[in-house]
Motif scaffolding. Structure first.
Motif, PDB file in Angstrom:
ATOM      1  N   HIS A 205     -43.697  19.982  38.033  1.00 23.38           N
ATOM      2  CA  HIS A 205     -42.802  19.555  36.963  1.00 23.38           C
ATOM      3  C   HIS A 205     -42.211  18.179  37.259  1.00 23.38           C
ATOM      4  CE1 HIS A 205     -43.080  23.118  34.621  1.00 23.38           C
ATOM      5  NE2 HIS A 205     -42.486  23.917  35.506  1.00 23.38           N
ATOM      6  N   ASN A 206     -41.954  17.909  38.518  1.00 25.98           N
ATOM      7  CA  ASN A 206     -41.413  16.597  38.882  1.00 25.98           C
ATOM      8  C   ASN A 206     -42.395  15.494  38.520  1.00 25.98           C
ATOM      9  OD1 ASN A 206     -39.385  14.905  40.148  1.00 25.98           O
ATOM     10  ND2 ASN A 206     -40.786  14.688  41.879  1.00 25.98           N
ATOM     11  N   ILE A 210     -41.832  12.646  35.509  1.00 26.54           N
ATOM     12  CA  ILE A 210     -41.885  11.207  35.801  1.00 26.54           C
ATOM     13  C   ILE A 210     -42.900  10.520  34.896  1.00 26.54           C
ATOM     14  CG2 ILE A 210     -42.465   9.486  37.566  1.00 26.54           C
ATOM     15  CD1 ILE A 210     -41.446  11.548  39.658  1.00 26.54           C
ATOM     16  N   VAL A 211     -44.056  11.150  34.712  1.00 25.04           N
ATOM     17  CA  VAL A 211     -45.083  10.589  33.834  1.00 25.04           C
ATOM     18  C   VAL A 211     -44.524  10.410  32.421  1.00 25.04           C
ATOM     19  CG1 VAL A 211     -47.276  11.066  32.667  1.00 25.04           C
ATOM     20  CG2 VAL A 211     -47.059  11.447  35.131  1.00 25.04           C
ATOM     21  N   ALA A 212     -43.850  11.447  31.926  1.00 25.10           N
ATOM     22  CA  ALA A 212     -43.284  11.389  30.577  1.00 25.10           C
ATOM     23  C   ALA A 212     -42.225  10.295  30.468  1.00 25.10           C
ATOM     24  CB  ALA A 212     -42.679  12.739  30.209  1.00 25.10           C
ATOM     25  N   ASP A 213     -41.386  10.171  31.474  1.00 27.10           N
ATOM     26  CA  ASP A 213     -40.325   9.168  31.444  1.00 27.10           C
ATOM     27  C   ASP A 213     -40.893   7.754  31.505  1.00 27.10           C
ATOM     28  OD1 ASP A 213     -37.453   8.459  31.516  1.00 27.10           O
ATOM     29  OD2 ASP A 213     -37.924   7.731  33.534  1.00 27.10           O
ATOM     30  N   LEU A 214     -41.882   7.537  32.349  1.00 29.28           N
ATOM     31  CA  LEU A 214     -42.489   6.212  32.456  1.00 29.28           C
ATOM     32  C   LEU A 214     -43.125   5.803  31.132  1.00 29.28           C
ATOM     33  CD1 LEU A 214     -44.154   6.400  35.999  1.00 29.28           C
ATOM     34  CD2 LEU A 214     -42.184   5.008  35.339  1.00 29.28           C
ATOM     35  N   GLY A 215     -43.637   6.770  30.421  1.00 29.49           N
ATOM     36  CA  GLY A 215     -44.284   6.471  29.147  1.00 29.49           C
ATOM     37  C   GLY A 215     -43.342   5.977  28.077  1.00 29.49           C
ATOM     38  N   THR A 216     -42.037   6.093  28.323  1.00 29.88           N
ATOM     39  CA  THR A 216     -41.046   5.623  27.339  1.00 29.88           C
ATOM     40  C   THR A 216     -40.514   4.234  27.679  1.00 29.88           C
ATOM     41  OG1 THR A 216     -39.102   6.525  28.502  1.00 29.88           O
ATOM     42  CG2 THR A 216     -40.303   8.016  27.035  1.00 29.88           C
ATOM     43  N   SER A 221     -44.888   1.505  27.709  1.00 36.02           N
ATOM     44  CA  SER A 221     -45.163   2.180  26.443  1.00 36.02           C
ATOM     45  C   SER A 221     -46.002   1.298  25.520  1.00 36.02           C
ATOM     46  CB  SER A 221     -43.857   2.570  25.749  1.00 36.02           C
ATOM     47  OG  SER A 221     -43.060   1.431  25.474  1.00 36.02           O
ATOM     48  N   ALA A 222     -45.724   0.004  25.525  1.00 35.49           N
ATOM     49  CA  ALA A 222     -46.479  -0.923  24.684  1.00 35.49           C
ATOM     50  C   ALA A 222     -47.937  -0.985  25.124  1.00 35.49           C
ATOM     51  CB  ALA A 222     -45.850  -2.314  24.747  1.00 35.49           C
ATOM     52  N   THR A 228     -54.405  -0.273  26.667  1.00 36.87           N
ATOM     53  CA  THR A 228     -54.749  -1.013  27.890  1.00 36.87           C
ATOM     54  C   THR A 228     -54.206  -0.342  29.150  1.00 36.87           C
ATOM     55  OG1 THR A 228     -52.776  -2.404  27.633  1.00 36.87           O
ATOM     56  CG2 THR A 228     -54.842  -3.203  26.660  1.00 36.87           C
ATOM     57  N   LEU A 229     -53.459   0.754  28.962  1.00 37.17           N
ATOM     58  CA  LEU A 229     -52.892   1.461  30.112  1.00 37.17           C
ATOM     59  C   LEU A 229     -52.934   2.965  29.874  1.00 37.17           C
ATOM     60  CD1 LEU A 229     -51.215   1.427  32.823  1.00 37.17           C
ATOM     61  CD2 LEU A 229     -49.171   1.493  31.368  1.00 37.17           C
ATOM     62  N   LYS A 230     -53.285   3.686  30.929  1.00 35.06           N
ATOM     63  CA  LYS A 230     -53.225   5.145  30.912  1.00 35.06           C
ATOM     64  C   LYS A 230     -52.285   5.574  32.033  1.00 35.06           C
ATOM     65  CE  LYS A 230     -57.071   7.492  30.453  1.00 35.06           C
ATOM     66  NZ  LYS A 230     -56.916   8.290  29.213  1.00 35.06           N
ATOM     67  N   ILE A 231     -51.386   6.514  31.747  1.00 30.34           N
ATOM     68  CA  ILE A 231     -50.467   7.046  32.755  1.00 30.34           C
ATOM     69  C   ILE A 231     -50.793   8.517  32.962  1.00 30.34           C
ATOM     70  CG2 ILE A 231     -48.058   7.385  33.429  1.00 30.34           C
ATOM     71  CD1 ILE A 231     -47.258   5.261  31.399  1.00 30.34           C
ATOM     72  N   VAL A 232     -51.110   8.895  34.183  1.00 32.66           N
ATOM     73  CA  VAL A 232     -51.488  10.282  34.467  1.00 32.66           C
ATOM     74  C   VAL A 232     -50.763  10.782  35.712  1.00 32.66           C
ATOM     75  CG1 VAL A 232     -53.768   9.998  33.430  1.00 32.66           C
ATOM     76  CG2 VAL A 232     -53.468   9.603  35.866  1.00 32.66           C
ATOM     77  N   GLY A 233     -50.717  12.103  35.850  1.00 37.20           N
ATOM     78  CA  GLY A 233     -50.099  12.715  37.016  1.00 37.20           C
ATOM     79  C   GLY A 233     -51.119  13.443  37.869  1.00 37.20           C
TER      80      GLY A 233
END
Length: 246
Positions: A205-206, A210-216, A221-222, A228-233
């Motif tokens: 969950h941690n 973090i992934v969800a928060d970084l995406g904002t 986010s742009a 041009t960017l993918k954020i994964v855990g």
């Protein structure tokens, strides 16, 4: 004919021995930095083609993780010639946010080399302004197409937070409190769902929090919206060396 003196014979013997050693070295490969000359790369080019998008970056990182877990590491982009080329500039293909735990070094876990990864590490992958600024710099200035948040089995920072929550411990009055505060929401979620293994559920969950928060966040986010960017855990298993993608 004059016979050679003792000094001349000794010189000839030394030259003969040196010639013999040279022949053996040529056949077997002379040792340099624990690697034979025959094994040394012939050029300063990177060992893999340049990454052009987030999907390629993730595939390359996954392949490296699988090599490490299976024991078939390549240790790419680590020779002296390639190191010299990096003095002119860097072009990492992935940004890694991971825990400071000494058993989880990203370059080794993902079998990558110099200039391949842009790494930021804190206990429990906790993000502060300096960490966020570093990640945003990597995406904005270096055009890194992949951001991976890596948690791991038996994380000490998460374990300390679980214990603090379960014992309702008072703040310690140190900067460690900031780690506990940041990780608490993950522990609360694990306990709310009555997880069998609260520690491991909290680790997962941690990471996802973090992934969800970084995406904002601005810049990130742009870039995600632009494709041009993918954020994964991910979660690293200390016992098997395997990386599980969350």
């Amino acid at each position: 004919m004059d016979m050679p003196g003792p000094s001349t014979r000794r010189t000839a013997l030394r030259l003969g021995l040196l010639a013999g050693v040279g022949a053996v070295a040529a056949a077997c490969g002379t040792k340099t930095d624990d690697r034979t000359v025959s094994e040394a790369p012939s050029s300063a080019a990177p060992t893999e083609p340049a990454v052009t998008n987030p999907t390629e970056a993730l595939e390359r990182l996954k392949a490296g993780g699988e090599r490490f877990a299976s024991g078939g590491v390549r240790r790419p982009d680590q020779d002296t010639a390639y190191r010299a080329t990096l003095a002119a500039g860097q072009h990492p293909f992935a940004c890694i946010l991971s825990c400071v735990d000494s058993r989880v070094p990203p370059e080794i876990v993902f079998d990558q080399g110099l200039g391949d990864l842009f790494v930021t590490r804190t206990a429990g992958q906790v993000v502060d302004h300096a960490v966020l600024g570093s990640i945003q710099y990597g995406v904005a200035e270096l055009k890194i197409p992949l951001l991976v948040v890596v948690g791991h089995e038996k994380c000490g920072a998460v374990k300390a937070t679980v214990e603090a929550v379960e014992k309702n411990s008072a703040p310690s009055g140190t900067d460690i409190d900031s780690l506990v505060t940041a990780i608490k929401p993950a522990v609360a979620k694990a306990e709310e769902e009555k997880a069998t293994d609260v520690l491991d559920a909290s680790v997962r969950h941690n990471v996802t929090n973090i992934v969800a928060d970084l995406g904002t966040k601005a810049i990130l986010s742009a870039a995600v919206t632009a494709g041009t960017l993918k954020i994964v855990g991910a979660r690293y298993d200390l016992d098997t060396g395997e990386v599980e993608w969350l």
